[in-house]
Motif scaffolding. Sequence first.
Motif, PDB file in Angstrom:
ATOM      1  N   VAL A  35       0.857  -1.178   0.000  1.00  0.00           N
ATOM      2  CA  VAL A  35       0.000   0.000   0.000  1.00  0.00           C
ATOM      3  C   VAL A  35       0.894   1.229   0.000  1.00  0.00           C
ATOM      4  CG1 VAL A  35      -1.728   1.317   1.288  1.00  0.00           C
ATOM      5  CG2 VAL A  35      -1.829  -1.184   1.282  1.00  0.00           C
ATOM      6  N   LEU A  36       0.696   2.103  -0.971  1.00  0.00           N
ATOM      7  CA  LEU A  36       1.407   3.383  -0.995  1.00  0.00           C
ATOM      8  C   LEU A  36       0.513   4.421  -0.344  1.00  0.00           C
ATOM      9  CD1 LEU A  36       2.728   3.479  -4.669  1.00  0.00           C
ATOM     10  CD2 LEU A  36       3.894   2.648  -2.632  1.00  0.00           C
ATOM     11  N   PHE A  37       1.110   5.312   0.421  1.00  0.00           N
ATOM     12  CA  PHE A  37       0.292   6.347   1.030  1.00  0.00           C
ATOM     13  C   PHE A  37       0.892   7.718   0.760  1.00  0.00           C
ATOM     14  CE2 PHE A  37       2.833   4.101   4.129  1.00  0.00           C
ATOM     15  CZ  PHE A  37       3.443   5.054   4.918  1.00  0.00           C
ATOM     16  N   GLY A  38       0.092   8.501   0.003  1.00  0.00           N
ATOM     17  CA  GLY A  38       0.373   9.903  -0.279  1.00  0.00           C
ATOM     18  C   GLY A  38      -0.777  10.680   0.329  1.00  0.00           C
ATOM     19  N   ASP A  39      -1.533  11.421  -0.486  1.00  0.00           N
ATOM     20  CA  ASP A  39      -2.737  12.072   0.025  1.00  0.00           C
ATOM     21  C   ASP A  39      -3.726  11.018   0.515  1.00  0.00           C
ATOM     22  OD1 ASP A  39      -1.688  14.517  -0.627  1.00  0.00           O
ATOM     23  OD2 ASP A  39      -2.999  14.872  -2.344  1.00  0.00           O
ATOM     24  N   ASP A  40      -3.735   9.879  -0.151  1.00  0.00           N
ATOM     25  CA  ASP A  40      -4.596   8.762   0.210  1.00  0.00           C
ATOM     26  C   ASP A  40      -3.764   7.495   0.104  1.00  0.00           C
ATOM     27  OD1 ASP A  40      -6.893   7.529   1.043  1.00  0.00           O
ATOM     28  OD2 ASP A  40      -8.099   8.105  -0.683  1.00  0.00           O
ATOM     29  N   ALA A  41      -4.329   6.372   0.446  1.00  0.00           N
ATOM     30  CA  ALA A  41      -3.634   5.092   0.382  1.00  0.00           C
ATOM     31  C   ALA A  41      -4.144   4.305  -0.808  1.00  0.00           C
ATOM     32  CB  ALA A  41      -3.857   4.314   1.675  1.00  0.00           C
ATOM     33  N   PRO A  56       3.542  14.909  -6.156  1.00  0.00           N
ATOM     34  CA  PRO A  56       3.400  16.128  -5.353  1.00  0.00           C
ATOM     35  C   PRO A  56       2.314  15.952  -4.297  1.00  0.00           C
ATOM     36  CG  PRO A  56       2.242  16.384  -7.415  1.00  0.00           C
ATOM     37  CD  PRO A  56       2.885  15.018  -7.441  1.00  0.00           C
ATOM     38  N   PHE A  57       2.547  14.994  -3.408  1.00  0.00           N
ATOM     39  CA  PHE A  57       1.520  14.635  -2.446  1.00  0.00           C
ATOM     40  C   PHE A  57       2.023  14.824  -1.029  1.00  0.00           C
ATOM     41  CE2 PHE A  57       1.143  11.700  -6.099  1.00  0.00           C
ATOM     42  CZ  PHE A  57      -0.011  12.223  -6.635  1.00  0.00           C
ATOM     43  N   HIS A  58       1.104  14.779  -0.125  1.00  0.00           N
ATOM     44  CA  HIS A  58       1.432  14.799   1.292  1.00  0.00           C
ATOM     45  C   HIS A  58       1.534  13.345   1.757  1.00  0.00           C
ATOM     46  CE1 HIS A  58      -0.285  18.700   0.380  1.00  0.00           C
ATOM     47  NE2 HIS A  58       0.536  19.139   1.310  1.00  0.00           N
ATOM     48  N   THR A  59       1.751  13.117   3.036  1.00  0.00           N
ATOM     49  CA  THR A  59       1.889  11.763   3.547  1.00  0.00           C
ATOM     50  C   THR A  59       0.771  11.484   4.533  1.00  0.00           C
ATOM     51  OG1 THR A  59       4.281  11.925   3.286  1.00  0.00           O
ATOM     52  CG2 THR A  59       3.452  10.134   4.656  1.00  0.00           C
ATOM     53  N   ASN A  60      -0.176  10.675   4.113  1.00  0.00           N
ATOM     54  CA  ASN A  60      -1.308  10.308   4.946  1.00  0.00           C
ATOM     55  C   ASN A  60      -1.029   8.922   5.535  1.00  0.00           C
ATOM     56  OD1 ASN A  60      -3.779   9.779   6.118  1.00  0.00           O
ATOM     57  ND2 ASN A  60      -4.955  10.655   4.433  1.00  0.00           N
ATOM     58  N   THR A  61      -0.200   8.909   6.572  1.00  0.00           N
ATOM     59  CA  THR A  61       0.184   7.658   7.221  1.00  0.00           C
ATOM     60  C   THR A  61      -1.029   6.968   7.820  1.00  0.00           C
ATOM     61  OG1 THR A  61       2.327   8.658   7.704  1.00  0.00           O
ATOM     62  CG2 THR A  61       1.785   6.631   8.887  1.00  0.00           C
ATOM     63  N   LYS A  62      -1.946   7.744   8.355  1.00  0.00           N
ATOM     64  CA  LYS A  62      -3.158   7.166   8.943  1.00  0.00           C
ATOM     65  C   LYS A  62      -3.929   6.371   7.884  1.00  0.00           C
ATOM     66  CE  LYS A  62      -7.569   8.175  11.061  1.00  0.00           C
ATOM     67  NZ  LYS A  62      -8.598   9.135  11.317  1.00  0.00           N
ATOM     68  N   ILE A  85       7.378   1.374   5.610  1.00  0.00           N
ATOM     69  CA  ILE A  85       8.621   2.049   5.251  1.00  0.00           C
ATOM     70  C   ILE A  85       8.287   3.521   5.118  1.00  0.00           C
ATOM     71  CG2 ILE A  85      10.497   2.199   3.579  1.00  0.00           C
ATOM     72  CD1 ILE A  85       9.585  -0.750   2.769  1.00  0.00           C
ATOM     73  N   THR A  86       8.974   4.357   5.883  1.00  0.00           N
ATOM     74  CA  THR A  86       8.593   5.762   5.943  1.00  0.00           C
ATOM     75  C   THR A  86       9.781   6.655   6.266  1.00  0.00           C
ATOM     76  OG1 THR A  86       7.062   7.321   7.002  1.00  0.00           O
ATOM     77  CG2 THR A  86       7.973   5.588   8.395  1.00  0.00           C
ATOM     78  N   ASP A  87       9.606   7.933   5.980  1.00  0.00           N
ATOM     79  CA  ASP A  87      10.567   8.922   6.471  1.00  0.00           C
ATOM     80  C   ASP A  87      10.055   9.519   7.778  1.00  0.00           C
ATOM     81  OD1 ASP A  87       8.566  10.684   5.664  1.00  0.00           O
ATOM     82  OD2 ASP A  87       9.775  11.649   4.127  1.00  0.00           O
ATOM     83  N   GLY A  88       8.906   9.029   8.243  1.00  0.00           N
ATOM     84  CA  GLY A  88       8.381   9.399   9.546  1.00  0.00           C
ATOM     85  C   GLY A  88       7.684  10.739   9.623  1.00  0.00           C
ATOM     86  N   LYS A  89       7.213  11.256   8.492  1.00  0.00           N
ATOM     87  CA  LYS A  89       6.588  12.579   8.514  1.00  0.00           C
ATOM     88  C   LYS A  89       5.158  12.530   7.999  1.00  0.00           C
ATOM     89  CE  LYS A  89       7.528  17.400   7.875  1.00  0.00           C
ATOM     90  NZ  LYS A  89       6.209  17.814   7.616  1.00  0.00           N
ATOM     91  N   PRO A  90       4.192  12.256   8.877  1.00  0.00           N
ATOM     92  CA  PRO A  90       2.797  12.322   8.437  1.00  0.00           C
ATOM     93  C   PRO A  90       2.400  13.780   8.272  1.00  0.00           C
ATOM     94  CG  PRO A  90       2.878  11.950  10.792  1.00  0.00           C
ATOM     95  CD  PRO A  90       4.299  11.944  10.299  1.00  0.00           C
ATOM     96  N   ILE A 110      -2.693  15.641  13.278  1.00  0.00           N
ATOM     97  CA  ILE A 110      -2.314  14.548  12.374  1.00  0.00           C
ATOM     98  C   ILE A 110      -1.582  13.459  13.146  1.00  0.00           C
ATOM     99  CG2 ILE A 110      -0.875  13.937  10.383  1.00  0.00           C
ATOM    100  CD1 ILE A 110      -1.480  16.801   9.294  1.00  0.00           C
ATOM    101  N   VAL A 111      -0.663  13.874  14.012  1.00  0.00           N
ATOM    102  CA  VAL A 111       0.099  12.909  14.809  1.00  0.00           C
ATOM    103  C   VAL A 111      -0.843  12.108  15.711  1.00  0.00           C
ATOM    104  CG1 VAL A 111       1.776  12.687  16.686  1.00  0.00           C
ATOM    105  CG2 VAL A 111       2.284  14.155  14.722  1.00  0.00           C
TER     106      VAL A 111
END
Length: 178
Positions: A35-41, A56-62, A85-90, A110-111
Amino acid sequence: MILYGEDRITPAKKVAMALIEYIQQKYPKDVIDVVLFGDDAIPVETHQVARVSVGPFHTNTKAGLQAAMNILLKRKQANKQVFMITDGKPSAIWENGELYKNPFGLDPKIVAQTVNEATALRRKGITITTFMITSDPYLQDFVDTLTQANKGRAYYSSLDNLGKFIFADYARNKKKKV
């Protein structure tokens, strides 16, 4: 996964492809979903991971954790795990049908919602093992909080040396440098 001008998608793909190869070789009966997660998963096939590119997306870890939980809850197998696998920035969450985003720092809303999702996975018996591929201290703190909430495991590595890492296991309450 471009943050502060650093390419973080290439190391993430390397980790993902190595993990997929390892699981397929060592546990051939296991099922792997990506599953890739940007604005959505969004789910992708394992053979597509090498061609994944950053957008050009944000990171929607949730959303990524929710998608993983939904996939795993449909499975009959007893052992259900998320390897993230993440850079840890939701930096985004869906809220009332709108994408709430804040790419500046770690947004408390968000956190909190992302950590709550990690806790929900723990309640369902799903452990998260996180591979963090950057060494930003405040992002490591977030991954540490998420890992503690899930009672999971985390590997902390730098972008330029994926083989050297710190391992934190909150399931067994251990930490070691490798």
